[in-house]
Structure formats: structure tokens, C-alpha cells
Design a protein around this motif. Structure first.
Motif, PDB file in Angstrom:
ATOM      1  N   GLY A 181       0.773  -1.135  -0.178  1.00  0.00           N
ATOM      2  CA  GLY A 181       0.156  -0.083   0.103  1.00  0.00           C
ATOM      3  C   GLY A 181       0.973   1.399   0.037  1.00  0.00           C
ATOM      4  N   LEU A 182       2.022   1.334   1.023  1.00  0.00           N
ATOM      5  CA  LEU A 182       2.890   2.394   0.810  1.00  0.00           C
ATOM      6  C   LEU A 182       3.505   2.346  -0.654  1.00  0.00           C
ATOM      7  CD1 LEU A 182       4.467   1.922   4.351  1.00  0.00           C
ATOM      8  CD2 LEU A 182       2.740   3.572   3.797  1.00  0.00           C
ATOM      9  N   LEU A 212      -1.996   6.447   0.891  1.00  0.00           N
ATOM     10  CA  LEU A 212      -0.943   6.249   1.916  1.00  0.00           C
ATOM     11  C   LEU A 212      -1.386   6.335   3.359  1.00  0.00           C
ATOM     12  CD1 LEU A 212       2.195   6.800   2.743  1.00  0.00           C
ATOM     13  CD2 LEU A 212       1.525   9.163   2.782  1.00  0.00           C
ATOM     14  N   GLY A 213      -2.469   7.104   3.412  1.00  0.00           N
ATOM     15  CA  GLY A 213      -3.041   7.053   4.899  1.00  0.00           C
ATOM     16  C   GLY A 213      -3.863   5.876   5.244  1.00  0.00           C
ATOM     17  N   LEU A 258       1.152   6.055  -7.561  1.00  0.00           N
ATOM     18  CA  LEU A 258       0.075   7.053  -7.741  1.00  0.00           C
ATOM     19  C   LEU A 258       0.680   8.349  -7.506  1.00  0.00           C
ATOM     20  CD1 LEU A 258      -3.118   5.376  -5.885  1.00  0.00           C
ATOM     21  CD2 LEU A 258      -2.423   5.650  -8.225  1.00  0.00           C
ATOM     22  N   ALA A 259       1.317   8.898  -6.649  1.00  0.00           N
ATOM     23  CA  ALA A 259       2.014  10.246  -6.627  1.00  0.00           C
ATOM     24  C   ALA A 259       2.886  10.302  -7.811  1.00  0.00           C
ATOM     25  CB  ALA A 259       2.733  10.460  -5.241  1.00  0.00           C
ATOM     26  N   THR A 260       3.843   9.600  -8.176  1.00  0.00           N
ATOM     27  CA  THR A 260       4.584   9.486  -9.619  1.00  0.00           C
ATOM     28  C   THR A 260       3.606   9.992 -10.652  1.00  0.00           C
ATOM     29  OG1 THR A 260       6.092   8.231  -8.290  1.00  0.00           O
ATOM     30  CG2 THR A 260       6.392   8.610 -10.736  1.00  0.00           C
ATOM     31  N   VAL A 261       2.526   9.060 -10.596  1.00  0.00           N
ATOM     32  CA  VAL A 261       1.654   9.152 -11.874  1.00  0.00           C
ATOM     33  C   VAL A 261       1.139  10.421 -11.719  1.00  0.00           C
ATOM     34  CG1 VAL A 261      -0.639   8.328 -12.857  1.00  0.00           C
ATOM     35  CG2 VAL A 261       1.194   6.637 -12.058  1.00  0.00           C
ATOM     36  N   ALA A 262       0.670  10.977 -10.694  1.00  0.00           N
ATOM     37  CA  ALA A 262       0.009  12.364 -10.697  1.00  0.00           C
ATOM     38  C   ALA A 262       1.105  13.358 -10.981  1.00  0.00           C
ATOM     39  CB  ALA A 262      -0.480  12.644  -9.246  1.00  0.00           C
TER      40      ALA A 262
END
Length: 168
Positions: free
Chosen positions: A35-36, A75-76, A42-46
């Protein structure tokens, strides 16, 4: 057998040992770690979406903002699982990755059927495995050992019976 007997019950002795020495099941720890990692993907894709957006630094694209929000939620929810608070947020936060992965599969199939060859397959094979990490983390969070571990943590915080690890 009496409830105050120091001997374990036969039902408890027949359960398989799924916990490590630290008390957390491998599936929960691996699901949280994936999950981390998925939040990082996902942050890299964004960030790539924002960099390739071509709008001179404006945050006007709702798709990029939604992916960034999904990364933060993922992340949360991974931290939430690792802290024994809940498994369902990690499962719910896997939906954006699963939708993007499904969209890439649909684009690759439709491109192939339209006669464009395997152009879409290259994109799917290069980014698909990275996006599949999130559904894998959700699957690990859905395992019975992870759910029972989280439930035992909740019961311990709520003043319920103390958590006893399965007999080895």
C-alpha cells in the motif's frame, strides 16, 4: 473443559500459525508495505500527469488532482492498516488504481481491434504492473488473517478480551 483451565482448547490448537514473532500476520505487513509502495506509484503518476499537462504549472486538470488525492488516501489507508485501525480503507483506496489499470487494458484491446497493432500493449506492459500493486495490497488486506488481526487490535483498544496469538 473449564473456562479457567490453563490448557488450550482443541479448536485453538488446530488453527494454523500465520503470525510472525512480532504478532502481526505476514499478509497484513505485506499488504501495508505494498500500500505504501502503491501510494508512491500514484504520486509519481500524478506528478508526471502534472508535468506533461502543458498548462504552465496550473493545477486545473481534475484528473491529475484526483490521482494526487488518491495517492494521499492510499498512503493514509496503508498506515491505517499497519496501525491495526482498519483494513477496509486500503481496499476502497485501491479503486482508482484498478480503474486506471482497467482503462489501460481497454485502450490496448480497442487499439488492437481497431488495427493499430500492439502500440497500446507496450504502454500496458510498462505501467500495468506498477498499477497492479494497489489491488494486490487490497487483496492482502482482505485476507482473513489480516482482518482478524485488525479486529483483535480493535477489541484490545475497546477493552475487550486481550488478543491471544494462535498456538504454534
Amino acid at each position: 473443559m473449564q473456562p479457567s483451565s490453563p490448557h488450550p482448547s482443541p479448536a485453538a490448537a488446530s488453527r494454523p500459525a500465520t503470525s510472525s514473532a512480532s504478532g502481526s500476520p505476514v499478509t497484513a505487513r505485506l499488504g501495508g508495505a505494498l500500500g505504501l509502495l502503491s501510494a508512491l506509484v500514484l504520486a509519481t503518476v500524478a506528478l508526471l500527469g502534472h508535468a506533461l499537462d502543458g498548462d504552465d504549472g496550473d493545477f486545473g486538470d481534475p484528473f491529475v488532482t484526483a490521482i494526487a488525492l488518491a495517492a494521499a488516501l492510499h498512503l493514509g489507508s496503508a498506515v491505517w492498516l499497519l496501525c491495526r485501525r482498519g483494513w477496509w480503507p486500503l481496499v476502497l483506496s485501491a479503486a482508482p488504481s484498478a480503474l486506471i489499470l482497467g482503462w489501460l487494458v481497454a485502450i490496448a484491446v480497442l487499439g488492437f481491434l481497431a488495427g493499430h497493432g500492439t502500440d497500446g500493449l507496450g504502454v500496458l506492459l510498462s505501467s500495468g504492473p506498477w498499477l497492479a500493486i494497489s489491488p494486490a495490497a487490497a487483496g492482502l488486506a482482505l485476507t482473513p488473517s489480516s482482518r482478524h488481526w485488525v479486529a483483535a487490535g480493535r477489541a484490545g483498544r475497546a477493552g475487550g478480551p486481550p488478543h491471544q496469538p494462535p498456538a504454534a
